[in-house]
Design a protein around this motif. Structure first.
Motif, PDB file in Angstrom:
ATOM      1  N   TYR A 140      60.264  47.815  54.881  1.00  0.00           N
ATOM      2  CA  TYR A 140      59.185  46.909  54.474  1.00  0.00           C
ATOM      3  C   TYR A 140      58.355  46.513  55.699  1.00  0.00           C
ATOM      4  O   TYR A 140      57.129  46.397  55.624  1.00  0.00           O
ATOM      5  N   TRP A 172      61.980  44.380  44.413  1.00  0.00           N
ATOM      6  CA  TRP A 172      62.132  43.755  45.724  1.00  0.00           C
ATOM      7  C   TRP A 172      63.229  42.699  45.739  1.00  0.00           C
ATOM      8  O   TRP A 172      63.937  42.541  46.742  1.00  0.00           O
ATOM      9  N   TRP A 179      59.035  38.109  50.154  1.00  0.00           N
ATOM     10  CA  TRP A 179      57.667  38.572  50.374  1.00  0.00           C
ATOM     11  C   TRP A 179      56.963  37.784  51.479  1.00  0.00           C
ATOM     12  O   TRP A 179      56.003  38.294  52.091  1.00  0.00           O
ATOM     13  N   LYS A 186      52.491  42.640  50.750  1.00  0.00           N
ATOM     14  CA  LYS A 186      52.407  41.920  49.478  1.00  0.00           C
ATOM     15  C   LYS A 186      50.986  41.988  48.911  1.00  0.00           C
ATOM     16  O   LYS A 186      50.796  42.170  47.693  1.00  0.00           O
ATOM     17  N   TYR A 189      50.585  45.409  47.498  1.00  0.00           N
ATOM     18  CA  TYR A 189      51.413  45.538  46.293  1.00  0.00           C
ATOM     19  C   TYR A 189      50.721  44.892  45.093  1.00  0.00           C
ATOM     20  O   TYR A 189      50.664  45.479  44.001  1.00  0.00           O
TER      21      TYR A 189
END
Length: 236
Positions: A140, A172, A179, A186, A189
């Motif tokens: 990530y 997640w 996040w 984020k 996403y």
């Protein structure tokens, strides 16, 4: 008409997204991996690794039919067929391809292991949980840094690299992610999740999927059933 053999998993959704984005006509054939349908002879004929997704295209290269397995290969095939979501320039193409390989070699396998040991494993193994949770956070972090300086994973334009990564991040919470630690990722996403084609894609076969927590499903997915399909019969 593309014949799609799939299930509502991250790897399945990768191809669902591409088909929806391209607007190619396709017909879905559900392969219930919890019931072992991935081991049936007709499916193995086009996917010898007994994994979804797979496709058959009666109008393949030079007008000849073709069947393909492996989600990354399918994405590349569909990009080539439609001339979409993969840059024309050599530099741009390889920039996307390196991030597609990053997903195939890192994001998918490592987050899959995080799911397994955190959620599905019948016994909790602290070392494995820590190992794959930390690796999930590392991956990530790599993507967050990338998106701090790039609009999309593969470069300035939306591509098959984004389609490949995005479905894996939908779980997640199961990966132990906060996040707040990854603000650039984020934002990306959320943006991808608002695309109409992506929203349609994640609904493909979603109503048929059930939680894979019973003993039979565990045996089919994680037990000796996987191995037995690929061993030669013992001589008597």
């Amino acid at each position: 008409m593309i014949e799609l053999y799939s299930w509502a998993t991250p790897n399945g959704h990768k191809v669902h997204i591409m088909l929806e984005e391209c607007g190619l006509p396709y017909r879905v054939h559900a392969v219930d991996i919890g019931k072992g349908q991935q081991f049936e002879a007709d499916f193995l004929a086009i996917s010898p690794n007994n994994k979804i997704p797979a496709i058959s295209d009666p109008d393949g290269p030079d007008g000849q039919p073709i069947s393909l397995f492996e989600s990354g290969a399918i994405l590349l095939y569909l990009a080539g067929k439609t001339c979409r979501f993969l840059p024309d320039s050599t530099t741009g193409k390889y920039e996307v391809l390196q991030w597609l390989m990053f997903q195939m070699g890192g994001v998918g396998p490592m987050l899959g292991q995080a799911h397994h040991f955190r959620i599905y494993a019948p016994e909790k193994v602290p070392y494995a949980i820590d190992r794959y949770t930390n690796e999930a956070k590392r991956l990530y972090g790599v993507m967050n840094k990338r998106l701090a300086r790039s609009t999309y994973i593969g470069g300035p334009d939306y591509s098959i690299a984004d389609m490949a990564v995005w479905p894996w991040l939908r779980s997640w919470k199961n990966q132990g992610i906060d996040w707040a630690d990854f603000p650039h990722l984020k934002g990306w996403y959320d943006e991808i999740g608002k695309r109409p084609a992506v929203q349609r894609a994640v609904e493909v076969l979603a109503s048929e999927r059930k939680p894979l927590m019973d003993d039979q499903a565990r045996e089919v997915l994680f037990g000796a059933s996987q191995l037995s399909q690929h061993l030669a019969p013992k001589k008597r």
